[in-house]
Design a protein around this motif. Sequence first.
Motif, PDB file in Angstrom:
ATOM      1  N   THR A 137       6.353   9.231  -0.707  1.00  0.00           N
ATOM      2  CA  THR A 137       5.199   8.422  -1.123  1.00  0.00           C
ATOM      3  C   THR A 137       5.619   6.980  -1.397  1.00  0.00           C
ATOM      4  O   THR A 137       4.939   6.036  -0.985  1.00  0.00           O
ATOM      5  N   VAL A 138       6.745   6.810  -2.067  1.00  0.00           N
ATOM      6  CA  VAL A 138       7.267   5.462  -2.334  1.00  0.00           C
ATOM      7  C   VAL A 138       7.565   4.744  -1.021  1.00  0.00           C
ATOM      8  O   VAL A 138       7.231   3.565  -0.850  1.00  0.00           O
ATOM      9  N   LYS A 139       8.169   5.470  -0.093  1.00  0.00           N
ATOM     10  CA  LYS A 139       8.489   4.900   1.224  1.00  0.00           C
ATOM     11  C   LYS A 139       7.207   4.486   1.947  1.00  0.00           C
ATOM     12  O   LYS A 139       7.135   3.409   2.554  1.00  0.00           O
ATOM     13  N   ALA A 140       6.175   5.330   1.867  1.00  0.00           N
ATOM     14  CA  ALA A 140       4.899   5.036   2.524  1.00  0.00           C
ATOM     15  C   ALA A 140       4.253   3.785   1.938  1.00  0.00           C
ATOM     16  O   ALA A 140       3.713   2.947   2.674  1.00  0.00           O
ATOM     17  N   ILE A 141       4.302   3.639   0.624  1.00  0.00           N
ATOM     18  CA  ILE A 141       3.745   2.442  -0.020  1.00  0.00           C
ATOM     19  C   ILE A 141       4.452   1.195   0.490  1.00  0.00           C
ATOM     20  O   ILE A 141       3.817   0.183   0.805  1.00  0.00           O
ATOM     21  N   GLU A 142       5.763   1.268   0.580  1.00  0.00           N
ATOM     22  CA  GLU A 142       6.546   0.122   1.072  1.00  0.00           C
ATOM     23  C   GLU A 142       6.147  -0.234   2.499  1.00  0.00           C
ATOM     24  O   GLU A 142       6.004  -1.423   2.838  1.00  0.00           O
ATOM     25  N   LYS A 143       5.958   0.780   3.346  1.00  0.00           N
ATOM     26  CA  LYS A 143       5.607   0.541   4.749  1.00  0.00           C
ATOM     27  C   LYS A 143       4.212  -0.060   4.883  1.00  0.00           C
ATOM     28  O   LYS A 143       4.003  -1.002   5.662  1.00  0.00           O
ATOM     29  N   VAL A 144       3.251   0.474   4.140  1.00  0.00           N
ATOM     30  CA  VAL A 144       1.877  -0.052   4.228  1.00  0.00           C
ATOM     31  C   VAL A 144       1.821  -1.462   3.649  1.00  0.00           C
ATOM     32  O   VAL A 144       1.158  -2.352   4.204  1.00  0.00           O
ATOM     33  N   GLN A 145       2.548  -1.696   2.557  1.00  0.00           N
ATOM     34  CA  GLN A 145       2.562  -3.028   1.958  1.00  0.00           C
ATOM     35  C   GLN A 145       3.209  -4.043   2.889  1.00  0.00           C
ATOM     36  O   GLN A 145       2.769  -5.199   2.960  1.00  0.00           O
ATOM     37  N   LEU A 146       4.230  -3.604   3.610  1.00  0.00           N
ATOM     38  CA  LEU A 146       4.876  -4.478   4.590  1.00  0.00           C
ATOM     39  C   LEU A 146       3.881  -4.875   5.678  1.00  0.00           C
ATOM     40  O   LEU A 146       3.845  -6.035   6.110  1.00  0.00           O
ATOM     41  N   PHE A 147       3.063  -3.920   6.118  1.00  0.00           N
ATOM     42  CA  PHE A 147       2.035  -4.237   7.113  1.00  0.00           C
ATOM     43  C   PHE A 147       1.049  -5.260   6.559  1.00  0.00           C
ATOM     44  O   PHE A 147       0.697  -6.234   7.235  1.00  0.00           O
ATOM     45  N   VAL A 148       0.595  -5.055   5.323  1.00  0.00           N
ATOM     46  CA  VAL A 148      -0.367  -5.971   4.687  1.00  0.00           C
ATOM     47  C   VAL A 148       0.217  -7.376   4.601  1.00  0.00           C
ATOM     48  O   VAL A 148      -0.464  -8.368   4.877  1.00  0.00           O
ATOM     49  N   ASN A 149       1.491  -7.465   4.242  1.00  0.00           N
ATOM     50  CA  ASN A 149       2.143  -8.773   4.129  1.00  0.00           C
ATOM     51  C   ASN A 149       2.327  -9.433   5.501  1.00  0.00           C
ATOM     52  O   ASN A 149       2.246 -10.657   5.618  1.00  0.00           O
ATOM     53  N   SER A 150       2.572  -8.611   6.510  1.00  0.00           N
ATOM     54  CA  SER A 150       2.811  -9.144   7.859  1.00  0.00           C
ATOM     55  C   SER A 150       1.531  -9.544   8.579  1.00  0.00           C
ATOM     56  O   SER A 150       1.530 -10.444   9.416  1.00  0.00           O
ATOM     57  N   TYR A 151       0.428  -8.851   8.240  1.00  0.00           N
ATOM     58  CA  TYR A 151      -0.864  -9.113   8.904  1.00  0.00           C
ATOM     59  C   TYR A 151      -1.960  -9.291   7.843  1.00  0.00           C
ATOM     60  O   TYR A 151      -2.834  -8.435   7.701  1.00  0.00           O
ATOM     61  N   PRO A 152      -1.879 -10.389   7.083  1.00  0.00           N
ATOM     62  CA  PRO A 152      -2.833 -10.580   5.968  1.00  0.00           C
ATOM     63  C   PRO A 152      -4.291 -10.719   6.415  1.00  0.00           C
ATOM     64  O   PRO A 152      -5.196 -10.543   5.606  1.00  0.00           O
ATOM     65  N   ASN A 153      -4.518 -11.039   7.673  1.00  0.00           N
ATOM     66  CA  ASN A 153      -5.891 -11.194   8.180  1.00  0.00           C
ATOM     67  C   ASN A 153      -6.280 -10.071   9.141  1.00  0.00           C
ATOM     68  O   ASN A 153      -7.226 -10.204   9.915  1.00  0.00           O
ATOM     69  N   SER A 154      -5.568  -8.972   9.079  1.00  0.00           N
ATOM     70  CA  SER A 154      -5.780  -7.880  10.014  1.00  0.00           C
ATOM     71  C   SER A 154      -7.152  -7.224   9.841  1.00  0.00           C
ATOM     72  O   SER A 154      -7.680  -7.135   8.725  1.00  0.00           O
ATOM     73  N   LYS A 155      -7.686  -6.737  10.939  1.00  0.00           N
ATOM     74  CA  LYS A 155      -8.941  -5.976  10.877  1.00  0.00           C
ATOM     75  C   LYS A 155      -8.711  -4.614  10.210  1.00  0.00           C
ATOM     76  O   LYS A 155      -9.669  -3.927   9.830  1.00  0.00           O
ATOM     77  N   TYR A 156      -7.440  -4.233  10.071  1.00  0.00           N
ATOM     78  CA  TYR A 156      -7.108  -2.972   9.412  1.00  0.00           C
ATOM     79  C   TYR A 156      -6.815  -3.158   7.920  1.00  0.00           C
ATOM     80  O   TYR A 156      -6.431  -2.201   7.241  1.00  0.00           O
ATOM     81  N   LEU A 157      -6.989  -4.365   7.422  1.00  0.00           N
ATOM     82  CA  LEU A 157      -6.569  -4.687   6.054  1.00  0.00           C
ATOM     83  C   LEU A 157      -7.277  -3.830   5.009  1.00  0.00           C
ATOM     84  O   LEU A 157      -6.638  -3.317   4.085  1.00  0.00           O
ATOM     85  N   ALA A 158      -8.585  -3.682   5.121  1.00  0.00           N
ATOM     86  CA  ALA A 158      -9.344  -2.903   4.137  1.00  0.00           C
ATOM     87  C   ALA A 158      -8.848  -1.461   4.092  1.00  0.00           C
ATOM     88  O   ALA A 158      -8.648  -0.892   3.009  1.00  0.00           O
ATOM     89  N   GLU A 159      -8.629  -0.885   5.267  1.00  0.00           N
ATOM     90  CA  GLU A 159      -8.135   0.493   5.315  1.00  0.00           C
ATOM     91  C   GLU A 159      -6.722   0.585   4.753  1.00  0.00           C
ATOM     92  O   GLU A 159      -6.389   1.533   4.026  1.00  0.00           O
ATOM     93  N   ALA A 160      -5.900  -0.403   5.070  1.00  0.00           N
ATOM     94  CA  ALA A 160      -4.526  -0.405   4.552  1.00  0.00           C
ATOM     95  C   ALA A 160      -4.519  -0.467   3.029  1.00  0.00           C
ATOM     96  O   ALA A 160      -3.743   0.238   2.372  1.00  0.00           O
ATOM     97  N   ASN A 161      -5.380  -1.305   2.455  1.00  0.00           N
ATOM     98  CA  ASN A 161      -5.459  -1.397   0.991  1.00  0.00           C
ATOM     99  C   ASN A 161      -5.913  -0.084   0.369  1.00  0.00           C
ATOM    100  O   ASN A 161      -5.444   0.299  -0.713  1.00  0.00           O
ATOM    101  N   GLU A 162      -6.806   0.629   1.041  1.00  0.00           N
ATOM    102  CA  GLU A 162      -7.244   1.942   0.554  1.00  0.00           C
ATOM    103  C   GLU A 162      -6.086   2.940   0.595  1.00  0.00           C
ATOM    104  O   GLU A 162      -5.949   3.776  -0.306  1.00  0.00           O
ATOM    105  N   LEU A 163      -5.265   2.842   1.636  1.00  0.00           N
ATOM    106  CA  LEU A 163      -4.106   3.735   1.735  1.00  0.00           C
ATOM    107  C   LEU A 163      -3.144   3.485   0.578  1.00  0.00           C
ATOM    108  O   LEU A 163      -2.615   4.441  -0.015  1.00  0.00           O
ATOM    109  N   VAL A 164      -2.923   2.219   0.254  1.00  0.00           N
ATOM    110  CA  VAL A 164      -2.027   1.885  -0.858  1.00  0.00           C
ATOM    111  C   VAL A 164      -2.583   2.448  -2.166  1.00  0.00           C
ATOM    112  O   VAL A 164      -1.837   3.001  -2.988  1.00  0.00           O
ATOM    113  N   LYS A 165      -3.894   2.313  -2.364  1.00  0.00           N
ATOM    114  CA  LYS A 165      -4.521   2.837  -3.584  1.00  0.00           C
ATOM    115  C   LYS A 165      -4.328   4.348  -3.692  1.00  0.00           C
ATOM    116  O   LYS A 165      -4.001   4.872  -4.763  1.00  0.00           O
TER     117      LYS A 165
END
Length: 275
Positions: free
Chosen positions: A137-165
């Motif tokens: 779970t910790v590893k998954a949070i790091e991976k999703v957060q890395l995506f959010v940081n790399s693509y701050p304007n992504s169309k997947y951003l809302a879903e990615a933030n839900e995954l982190v939550k």
Amino acid sequence: MRTFAHCFRFMKKIVYILLSVLLLSSCSDFQKVMKSEDIALKYKTGEELFEAGKYKKANRLFEQIVPKYRGKPQAEKLMFMHSMCFYKLEQYYLSGYRFEQFVSSYPKSEKAEEAAFLAAKSYYEESPIYSKDKEETVKAIEKVQLFVNSYPNSKYLAEANELVKELDFKLEKKAFEIAKQYNHIYDYKASIKSFNNFLLDFPGTSLREDALYYKFNSEYNLAILSIEALKQERIKLALADYNALVKAFPETKYLEEAKKLKEELEKEKINESKS
């Protein structure tokens, strides 16, 4: 009626026979392609199977030809389809790894953002239920957060933030259940310490009300069971925890039970002062 029923059964058999022949023919054709040395044919057939949603068969062909297409124009699409097959087949460990490879190999691809998101989501899918080991779970949070940081304007951003939550809540739930378990096995000191850490580590947790109550409950039990030399100080701490609970949640669902425990603590306090 008998003639109609007989004809219907006959037609039904014919349909089954035709379907069986088509299936056998299809399997036979697939096996021929598998055994073929023609990588272009394997690519074309694999692509057709992929588009038809037959990911298992498609991937069997892709696994044969991926190494042979390295450096060729078709390699980018092939690698993406290969990764997607693993994802669709719910082989998330492999899809996460393959999608990361794709992004590394083709960072400017129009599919790079999607691949990066699906790589992160693959790690999310690999995360176990909260009661299991938290490492994944910790590893998954790091991976999703890395995506959010790399693509701050992504169309997947809302879903990615839900995954982190969701992943964060798994960690919260696990820490909460550990502290609560200490309470249930009567290790009240460990429970109090764990709940203190929990409230510090997760200040915005949705489990705050429950944590405050169980921390108070543990303080209450520790005070009541204490030797006389420690009882008064622990009663004060327990009453302070009661006040913290009702201040934060005046209409707490634990109010009735908490009030009973508070009254018992106050009685103990009075009795001690009289003795």
